[in-house]
Design an enzyme around this catalytic site. Structure first.
Site, PDB file in Angstrom:
ATOM      1  N   LYS A 124      -4.716   0.116   4.101  1.00 50.95           N
ATOM      2  CA  LYS A 124      -3.545   1.049   3.725  1.00 50.95           C
ATOM      3  C   LYS A 124      -3.905   2.348   4.486  1.00 50.95           C
ATOM      4  CE  LYS A 124      -1.743   3.225  -0.552  1.00 50.95           C
ATOM      5  NZ  LYS A 124      -1.773   3.006  -2.075  1.00 50.95           N
ATOM      6  N   SER A 142       1.910   1.494  -4.724  1.00 51.62           N
ATOM      7  CA  SER A 142       2.216   2.206  -3.362  1.00 51.62           C
ATOM      8  C   SER A 142       1.840   1.462  -2.298  1.00 51.62           C
ATOM      9  CB  SER A 142       1.563   3.654  -3.475  1.00 51.62           C
ATOM     10  OG  SER A 142       0.110   3.642  -3.582  1.00 51.62           O
ATOM     11  N   SER A 169      -1.390   0.798  -8.241  1.00 63.19           N
ATOM     12  CA  SER A 169      -0.735   0.673  -7.072  1.00 63.19           C
ATOM     13  C   SER A 169      -1.227  -0.196  -6.320  1.00 63.19           C
ATOM     14  CB  SER A 169      -1.128   1.903  -6.008  1.00 63.19           C
ATOM     15  OG  SER A 169      -0.176   2.946  -6.730  1.00 63.19           O
TER      16      SER A 169
END
Length: 374
Positions: free
Chosen positions: A26, A102, A126
């Site tokens: 990420k 996310s 997330s």
């Protein structure tokens, strides 16, 4: 950096290291020589990171190959994964549905088979939420188990680095290379307690799947579960205001994310104290339940994942984190695995273990996925 609309979840691709397992990270984790932009136009000209995040360095040292960085919900502050600036990943298995946030891109590249595993971050679900939306495994270790050095934001009382994988075998390999001990495969699953907290049809479907595997958990309750969700929202709002409010001066943060960051300025000292009191009470409830049974089971999402159209209003889907966020507050390890479908949308089971028993969740995922009917 110009806006991109990738379908695969990558925001930047490259190759670092050599090894038999390929992974992506990420874009809130530092990679030396690359900027950390966190899906935010305000960070378009971010400086190049000087060194890898600790977890990335560990994986590169342990025979893993890094293939690139993945897009995310802007500043990791949202649950849909929709990001017009850095790209909204297509949900590979359920294209009409949100990829989840996310860590949307990290879930998508695993679901598509482009990497063996990926790293995300989980502050309020997330990792587990996008894993549930994309039908893959998502593991949030206990708070502090994996280093957050080199992870944005630098300070958080909730955030954990987490791992996505398509199967438990690879998850075991990834966690072992991250120095998280995982015992031998289980010959039988230890007792578990089930918390009914999702829509009845979701809970019923999960219990039927467990029964088909020979698992009949006892019913249990966590009275402070909803309070813990709200307390988690209070704390993340306050902590994100502290972390990201300087970016607002650029006027480049997207309007909906900027509004949520500004809301953190209004969190009072009394509200923070109340949230910390809930943290203490909820943690004690979870610890007490886990002292009686080694595993807690509940749905990952209280509702079925929404479509991209249904999630157009970000605030309409915040309650999707109602069953995952509480375990960020308490700091317990938690894992999600897909178990079935309802109305063409995935249904996922969440398992929670005592602190220090992260490996048990990987073993439990192995046991259950090995017995689940195709």
């Amino acid at each position: 950096m110009k806006p991109v609309y990738e379908s695969n979840g990558y925001v930047e691709q490259f190759t670092l290291g050599e090894g038999d397992l390929r992974f992506a990270v990420k874009d809130t984790l530092d990679i030396a020589g690359h900027p950390t932009r966190a899906g935010c136009p305000a960070l378009e000209n971010a400086p190049l990171a000087r060194q890898h995040a600790s977890v990335v360095a560990t994986l590169l040292e342990n025979h893993c190959q890094l293939t690139g960085k993945t897009t995310l919900h802007e500043l990791a502050f949202g649950v849909t994964g929709i990001n017009p600036w850095s790209g909204t990943p297509m949900n590979p298995r359920y294209p009409a549905l949100i990829p989840g946030g996310s860590s949307s891109g990290s879930a998508a590249v695993v679901a598509s088979g482009e990497v063996d595993f990926s790293l995300g971050t989980d502050t309020g679900g997330s990792v587990r939420m996008p894993a549930a939306c994309c039908g893959v495994l998502g593991f949030k270790p206990g708070y502090g188990v994996l280093s957050r050095h080199g992870v944005m934001p630098a300070q958080s009382s909730l955030d954990c680095v987490g791992v996505f994988a398509r199967n438990a075998t690879v998850l075991r390999q990834a966690m072992t290379r991250l120095s998280v001990a995982v015992g031998e495969p289980l010959s039988e699953l230890p007792p578990m307690a089930f918390i009914s907290a999702a829509l009845p049809e979701i809970d019923d479907r999960i219990l039927k799947v467990l029964a088909a595997c020979g698992v009949r958990p006892e019913q249990a309750g966590l009275p402070a579960l909803n309070d813990a969700h709200r307390a988690g929202l209070t704390l993340i709002s306050h902590e994100n205001w502290q972390a990201f409010s300087p970016l607002l001066a650029s006027n480049a943060v997207s309007a909906d994310v900027a509004a949520r960051i500004r809301a953190g300025a209004d969190i009072s000292a009394d509200a923070l104290a109340s949230a910390e009191q809930v943290r203490s009470e909820f943690t004690a409830q979870v610890d007490a339940l886990l002292a009686k049974t080694p595993l807690l089971a509940l749905a990952t999402l209280p509702e079925l994942p929404p479509t991209l159209e249904e999630a157009a209003d970000p605030l309409s889907v915040v309650n999707l984190t109602r069953l995952v966020r509480p375990f960020n507050l308490s700091g317990h390890p938690a894992i999600t695995l897909a178990v079935d479908e309802l109305h063409g949308r995935p249904v996922s089971l969440q398992l929670v273990a005592a602190k220090g028993h992260d490996g048990l969740l990987v073993q439990a995922a192995e046991w259950l996925t090995g017995r689940r009917q195709p």
